[in-house]
Design an enzyme around this catalytic site. Sequence first.
Site, PDB file in Angstrom:
ATOM      1  N   HIS A  63      33.078  56.276  43.985  1.00 21.61           N
ATOM      2  CA  HIS A  63      33.547  54.870  43.934  1.00 21.61           C
ATOM      3  C   HIS A  63      34.321  54.643  42.641  1.00 21.61           C
ATOM      4  CE1 HIS A  63      32.724  50.335  44.483  1.00 21.61           C
ATOM      5  NE2 HIS A  63      33.544  50.460  43.456  1.00 21.61           N
ATOM      6  N   HIS A 116      38.249  52.673  40.857  1.00 20.02           N
ATOM      7  CA  HIS A 116      39.490  51.909  40.980  1.00 20.02           C
ATOM      8  C   HIS A 116      40.591  52.629  40.194  1.00 20.02           C
ATOM      9  CE1 HIS A 116      37.265  48.400  42.570  1.00 20.02           C
ATOM     10  NE2 HIS A 116      36.298  48.943  41.861  1.00 20.02           N
ATOM     11  N   ARG A 144      43.908  51.421  40.570  1.00 17.96           N
ATOM     12  CA  ARG A 144      45.027  50.481  40.453  1.00 17.96           C
ATOM     13  C   ARG A 144      46.303  51.121  41.018  1.00 17.96           C
ATOM     14  NH1 ARG A 144      40.884  47.254  39.790  1.00 17.96           N
ATOM     15  NH2 ARG A 144      40.109  47.052  37.666  1.00 17.96           N
ATOM     16  N   ASN A 171      41.268  47.550  46.526  1.00 18.84           N
ATOM     17  CA  ASN A 171      41.487  46.148  46.133  1.00 18.84           C
ATOM     18  C   ASN A 171      42.721  45.988  45.255  1.00 18.84           C
ATOM     19  OD1 ASN A 171      40.163  47.433  43.972  1.00 18.84           O
ATOM     20  ND2 ASN A 171      39.189  45.544  43.270  1.00 18.84           N
ATOM     21  N   LYS A 206      35.923  49.335  53.085  1.00 19.86           N
ATOM     22  CA  LYS A 206      35.214  48.596  52.049  1.00 19.86           C
ATOM     23  C   LYS A 206      35.089  47.120  52.407  1.00 19.86           C
ATOM     24  CE  LYS A 206      33.429  47.621  48.018  1.00 19.86           C
ATOM     25  NZ  LYS A 206      33.775  47.957  46.648  1.00 19.86           N
ATOM     26  N   HIS A 260      30.301  45.869  48.778  1.00 17.52           N
ATOM     27  CA  HIS A 260      30.043  45.149  47.527  1.00 17.52           C
ATOM     28  C   HIS A 260      28.983  44.101  47.891  1.00 17.52           C
ATOM     29  CE1 HIS A 260      31.204  43.432  43.505  1.00 17.52           C
ATOM     30  NE2 HIS A 260      30.455  42.479  44.022  1.00 17.52           N
ATOM     31  N   HIS A 288      27.345  50.473  43.856  1.00 17.84           N
ATOM     32  CA  HIS A 288      26.981  50.058  42.490  1.00 17.84           C
ATOM     33  C   HIS A 288      25.767  49.128  42.452  1.00 17.84           C
ATOM     34  CE1 HIS A 288      29.505  46.740  43.790  1.00 17.84           C
ATOM     35  NE2 HIS A 288      30.625  47.368  43.558  1.00 17.84           N
ATOM     36  N   LEU A 327      31.061  43.516  37.560  1.00 15.14           N
ATOM     37  CA  LEU A 327      30.373  42.912  38.697  1.00 15.14           C
ATOM     38  C   LEU A 327      29.966  44.002  39.680  1.00 15.14           C
ATOM     39  CD1 LEU A 327      32.558  39.735  39.276  1.00 15.14           C
ATOM     40  CD2 LEU A 327      30.172  39.807  38.515  1.00 15.14           C
ATOM     41  N   ASP A 365      32.406  53.362  39.584  1.00 15.40           N
ATOM     42  CA  ASP A 365      33.040  52.039  39.607  1.00 15.40           C
ATOM     43  C   ASP A 365      33.969  51.862  38.399  1.00 15.40           C
ATOM     44  OD1 ASP A 365      33.748  49.637  40.692  1.00 15.40           O
ATOM     45  OD2 ASP A 365      32.027  48.533  39.943  1.00 15.40           O
ATOM     46  N   HIS A 410      40.902  47.707  33.011  1.00 20.32           N
ATOM     47  CA  HIS A 410      41.634  46.470  32.710  1.00 20.32           C
ATOM     48  C   HIS A 410      42.174  46.623  31.298  1.00 20.32           C
ATOM     49  CE1 HIS A 410      40.249  44.021  36.140  1.00 20.32           C
ATOM     50  NE2 HIS A 410      39.076  44.597  35.980  1.00 20.32           N
ATOM     51  N   ALA A 446      36.346  41.259  35.040  1.00 26.16           N
ATOM     52  CA  ALA A 446      35.157  42.079  35.287  1.00 26.16           C
ATOM     53  C   ALA A 446      35.574  43.521  35.485  1.00 26.16           C
ATOM     54  CB  ALA A 446      34.440  41.577  36.530  1.00 26.16           C
TER      55      ALA A 446
HETATM   56  O1  DOR Z   1      33.487  44.818  37.694  1.00 28.48           O
HETATM   57  C1  DOR Z   1      34.143  45.029  38.703  1.00 28.48           C
HETATM   58  N1  DOR Z   1      35.453  45.331  38.633  1.00 28.48           N
HETATM   59  N2  DOR Z   1      33.555  44.930  39.884  1.00 28.48           N
HETATM   60  C2  DOR Z   1      34.243  44.996  41.040  1.00 28.48           C
HETATM   61  O2  DOR Z   1      33.649  44.857  42.077  1.00 28.48           O
HETATM   62  C3  DOR Z   1      35.711  45.147  41.018  1.00 28.48           C
HETATM   63  C4  DOR Z   1      36.162  45.784  39.782  1.00 28.48           C
HETATM   64  C5  DOR Z   1      37.650  45.690  39.566  1.00 28.48           C
HETATM   65  O3  DOR Z   1      38.410  45.916  40.503  1.00 28.48           O
HETATM   66  O4  DOR Z   1      38.041  45.430  38.419  1.00 28.48           O
HETATM   67 ZN    ZN Z   2      34.276  48.792  42.407  1.00 28.46          ZN
END
Ligand code: DOR
Ligand code: ZN
Length: 345
Positions: free
Chosen positions: A14, A16, A18, A42, A100, A137, A175, A220, A248, A252, A264
């Site tokens: 799991h 991200h 981007r 996402n 998802k 989630h 998560h 999150l 996860d 950012h 988050a």
């Molecule tokens: O903290 C998080 N960031 N939780 C998520 O579910 C999404 C993720 C994000 O895409 O930044």
């Molecule tokens: Zn995630």
Amino acid sequence: MTDSLTIRRPDDWHLHFRDDAVMKGVVPFTARQFARAIVMPNLSPPVTSVEGCVAYRDRIQAAVPAGVDFTPLMTAYLTDGVDGDELARGFAEGVFTAAKLYPAHATTGSAHGVTDIAQIMPALEKMASVGMPLLIHGEVTDSHVDIFDREAVFIERTLSGLVRNLPELKIVFEHITTADAAAFVDASGPNVAATITPQHLHINRNAMFAGGMRPHAYCLPVAKREVHRLALRKAATSGSTKYFLGTDSAPHAQSAKESACGCAGIFNAPYALESYVTVFDEEGALDRFEAFASENGPRFYGLPLNEGTITLERGETRVPDTVDANGTTIVPFHAGETLGWVYRG
Ligand code: DOR
Ligand code: ZN
């Protein structure tokens, strides 16, 4: 004392990546440590079509450094009224590894998510019939529910009914952050498993408020009380095949985290294995790390285990205050700390 640990090459179930410039900067961190990763959909707009997913997969593959063997495993983003046949087609073609479920407005990039699970039941039935895993989630989005209770309430209101009504559906409860979630997973049949992040094994909710507000400890689902962290450490190191590695990792920009409304997400990809192995070492469970990192995930997904090995050695890994991701400055998990294990590849 074990000073060196050689395990089958691990996967990250799991994360991200981007898109665009930052993606090019973050993919190499994961490709350096993991053979495969389940990539979250996402984006803005989210990855919903087979064709869009193929294009995204190509962009990720182009960001893998030359000579590095890494395979992204892609996911479809579920929306209200999603077409189960399209999901099944993507799964059959080897494009979608899973789908998802983001409850609408639960987290970053979830605005197009599902408003009510009843909306997607036909698609979930189709997924169950073809053996396509559902990744969840697991938080309610009801603002009247305390943020620290949203996972436990999701189990009560949504997840337990789903598992009861569709027991043949493979579900990864992503998560997990609570003792309630671990108890639910333990009590469920073999079609229910969970990923656990490094941060939820290392920090409890105090970390967000240690001497001031700490945006880099915010993700999150949010970290919970110490009793929950301890339950997660127990679950991860228990030897149960239902738990596997999923970072996860959620990059950012430093500026987007250190803001009046900080995003988050915790970027843990650069030192993910050093972080996890520290927990298994502290719990006296180094002999169980390989199953968690390299075996339980592929077995649950019905995918082959990786060939080859990686080695972690006792030693000092100094985590920098920031890392550069192709021009974006990001604060990594454990910034400024020294971890007691070194990744040797
Ligand atoms: O903290 C998080 N960031 N939780 C998520 O579910 C999404 C993720 C994000 O895409 O930044
Ligand atoms: Zn995630």
